[in-house]
Write a protein that holds these residues in place. Sequence first.
Motif, mmCIF file in Angstrom:
data_model
loop_
_atom_site.group_PDB
_atom_site.id
_atom_site.type_symbol
_atom_site.label_atom_id
_atom_site.label_comp_id
_atom_site.label_asym_id
_atom_site.label_seq_id
_atom_site.Cartn_x
_atom_site.Cartn_y
_atom_site.Cartn_z
ATOM 1 N N ARG A 84 0.806 -1.217 0.000
ATOM 2 C CA ARG A 84 0.000 0.000 0.000
ATOM 3 C C ARG A 84 0.842 1.271 0.000
ATOM 4 N N SER A 85 2.140 1.137 -0.147
ATOM 5 C CA SER A 85 2.993 2.316 -0.091
ATOM 6 C C SER A 85 4.184 2.133 -1.014
ATOM 7 N N GLU A 86 4.611 3.234 -1.606
ATOM 8 C CA GLU A 86 5.794 3.216 -2.455
ATOM 9 C C GLU A 86 7.047 3.576 -1.677
ATOM 10 N N GLU A 87 6.909 3.760 -0.379
ATOM 11 C CA GLU A 87 8.035 4.163 0.446
ATOM 12 C C GLU A 87 8.904 2.961 0.790
ATOM 13 N N ARG A 88 10.196 3.085 0.593
ATOM 14 C CA ARG A 88 11.113 1.994 0.886
ATOM 15 C C ARG A 88 11.255 1.813 2.383
ATOM 16 N N ALA A 89 11.637 0.574 2.781
ATOM 17 C CA ALA A 89 11.801 0.281 4.201
ATOM 18 C C ALA A 89 12.850 1.189 4.837
ATOM 19 N N ALA A 90 13.939 1.442 4.112
ATOM 20 C CA ALA A 90 15.010 2.277 4.663
ATOM 21 C C ALA A 90 14.529 3.693 4.926
ATOM 22 N N ALA A 91 13.588 4.190 4.110
ATOM 23 C CA ALA A 91 13.099 5.557 4.278
ATOM 24 C C ALA A 91 12.242 5.701 5.527
ATOM 25 N N LEU A 92 11.654 4.599 5.990
ATOM 26 C CA LEU A 92 10.802 4.662 7.169
ATOM 27 C C LEU A 92 11.586 5.043 8.417
ATOM 28 N N VAL A 93 12.877 4.718 8.438
ATOM 29 C CA VAL A 93 13.691 4.980 9.623
ATOM 30 C C VAL A 93 13.791 6.468 9.899
ATOM 31 N N THR A 94 13.838 7.265 8.859
ATOM 32 C CA THR A 94 13.990 8.711 9.041
ATOM 33 C C THR A 94 12.779 9.329 9.719
ATOM 34 N N GLU A 95 11.647 8.640 9.696
ATOM 35 C CA GLU A 95 10.423 9.161 10.305
ATOM 36 C C GLU A 95 10.241 8.715 11.746
ATOM 37 N N MET A 96 11.128 7.865 12.241
ATOM 38 C CA MET A 96 10.967 7.331 13.595
ATOM 39 C C MET A 96 11.458 8.333 14.639
ATOM 40 N N PRO A 97 10.674 8.552 15.685
ATOM 41 C CA PRO A 97 11.175 9.377 16.785
ATOM 42 C C PRO A 97 12.195 8.606 17.611
ATOM 43 N N ARG A 98 13.017 9.304 18.333
ATOM 44 C CA ARG A 98 14.062 8.645 19.112
ATOM 45 C C ARG A 98 13.488 7.670 20.126
ATOM 46 N N ARG A 99 12.338 7.992 20.694
ATOM 47 C CA ARG A 99 11.748 7.134 21.725
ATOM 48 C C ARG A 99 11.232 5.798 21.169
ATOM 49 N N ALA A 100 11.164 5.695 19.827
ATOM 50 C CA ALA A 100 10.671 4.444 19.231
ATOM 51 C C ALA A 100 11.675 3.310 19.350
ATOM 52 N N TRP A 101 12.952 3.646 19.546
ATOM 53 C CA TRP A 101 13.999 2.631 19.577
ATOM 54 C C TRP A 101 14.138 2.036 20.974
ATOM 55 N N GLN A 102 14.327 0.719 21.020
ATOM 56 C CA GLN A 102 14.579 0.019 22.275
ATOM 57 C C GLN A 102 15.818 -0.867 22.106
ATOM 58 N N ARG A 103 16.618 -0.935 23.149
ATOM 59 C CA ARG A 103 17.807 -1.799 23.122
ATOM 60 C C ARG A 103 17.400 -3.184 23.596
ATOM 61 N N LEU A 104 17.364 -4.132 22.670
ATOM 62 C CA LEU A 104 16.903 -5.477 22.969
ATOM 63 C C LEU A 104 17.859 -6.508 22.391
ATOM 64 N N SER A 105 17.886 -7.678 23.026
ATOM 65 C CA SER A 105 18.712 -8.786 22.560
ATOM 66 C C SER A 105 17.824 -9.878 21.987
ATOM 67 N N ALA A 106 18.265 -10.467 20.879
ATOM 68 C CA ALA A 106 17.543 -11.585 20.275
ATOM 69 C C ALA A 106 18.024 -12.926 20.815
ATOM 70 N N GLY A 107 18.935 -12.894 21.788
ATOM 71 C CA GLY A 107 19.461 -14.134 22.368
ATOM 72 C C GLY A 107 20.959 -14.052 22.549
ATOM 73 N N THR A 108 21.512 -15.093 23.103
ATOM 74 C CA THR A 108 22.949 -15.122 23.365
ATOM 75 C C THR A 108 23.694 -15.772 22.217
ATOM 76 N N GLY A 109 24.897 -15.269 21.968
ATOM 77 C CA GLY A 109 25.769 -15.845 20.963
ATOM 78 C C GLY A 109 27.099 -16.223 21.575
ATOM 79 N N ALA A 110 28.101 -16.426 20.756
ATOM 80 C CA ALA A 110 29.420 -16.817 21.245
ATOM 81 C C ALA A 110 30.034 -15.746 22.129
ATOM 82 N N ASN A 111 29.650 -14.490 21.888
ATOM 83 C CA ASN A 111 30.209 -13.370 22.655
ATOM 84 C C ASN A 111 29.188 -12.734 23.586
ATOM 85 N N GLY A 112 28.156 -13.488 23.950
ATOM 86 C CA GLY A 112 27.150 -12.963 24.863
ATOM 87 C C GLY A 112 25.897 -12.532 24.122
#
Length: 223
Positions: A84-112
Amino acid sequence: MYVPRPWTEDGQRCASAGIPADVGFATVPAPAAEMIAPHPGLRRPGALGGRRRGLRGNPTLRTELEQREVGYVLAVACDHRSPRSEERAAALVTEMPRRAWQRLSAGTGANGHRFYDRAVVYIADDRPGHNQVLVRRNRRTGELAFCRCYSSTAVPLSTLVGVVGRRWTVEETFQSGKGLTGLDEHQVRRWTSWHRWVTLAMLAHAFLAVATADALTGTHQTD
C-alpha cells in the motif's frame, strides 16, 4: 535435499537416483509453505527461513501465511516496499522518533547477548491482522536490517525480536548435527540412502540432546 530443475526435467536421471516420480521442481518458498500447511491451528509468529535469499520478502509465501493467519518474521531488503505504499523500508527509519527505539537482545551468541537498537513501523493495510516492519540498528556502525512481520493479533516488539532469535537456534542446531553426528557427511548417490542417513543422523542428534539435558539437570534414568 534441493533437486534442481535440470534433474526434475530428466525423468530417467531421477529414476536412476531413486527419486520418486511425484517429486517436482520447487523454489525455496514452496516447501516452507507446505511445512506450515499441516498445522492450521498455528497462530504464534514464526521465523521462517530468516535471511535465506529465496525467502526474503517473498510475496507469495507472505500471502499464503496471512491467509492461514500464521504469524511470520521474514527478512527483507532495504528497498522493500509494502503493497500500500511506495516508500522503501530504509526511508521509514527517518520518520521514527528517538523514543521508538529500544535496546533489545535476540538471544545469546558466542560473545554474549546480541544487543541492537530495534523499532517497529506499522504498515497501513486494509487486510485483517497486523503488518509491521521490524528495524534493527547496529549501535556502533549504524547499519540497518529489516524484517517484514505479520500477526493475526497484536504482539509486542519483544516478541518479534524473540522470533528473530529463533533463527540462530535453528542454525546452531544444524551446525551441532553436522559436527556431532555427521549430518552433512553422507556419501550416497540415491534418494532412499540419503533419507536413511539424514533420519539416523537426526535421531542420533536428538538422543545426544536429551542425554545432555538429563546430565545437566542431574536426572538419570536406569533400566
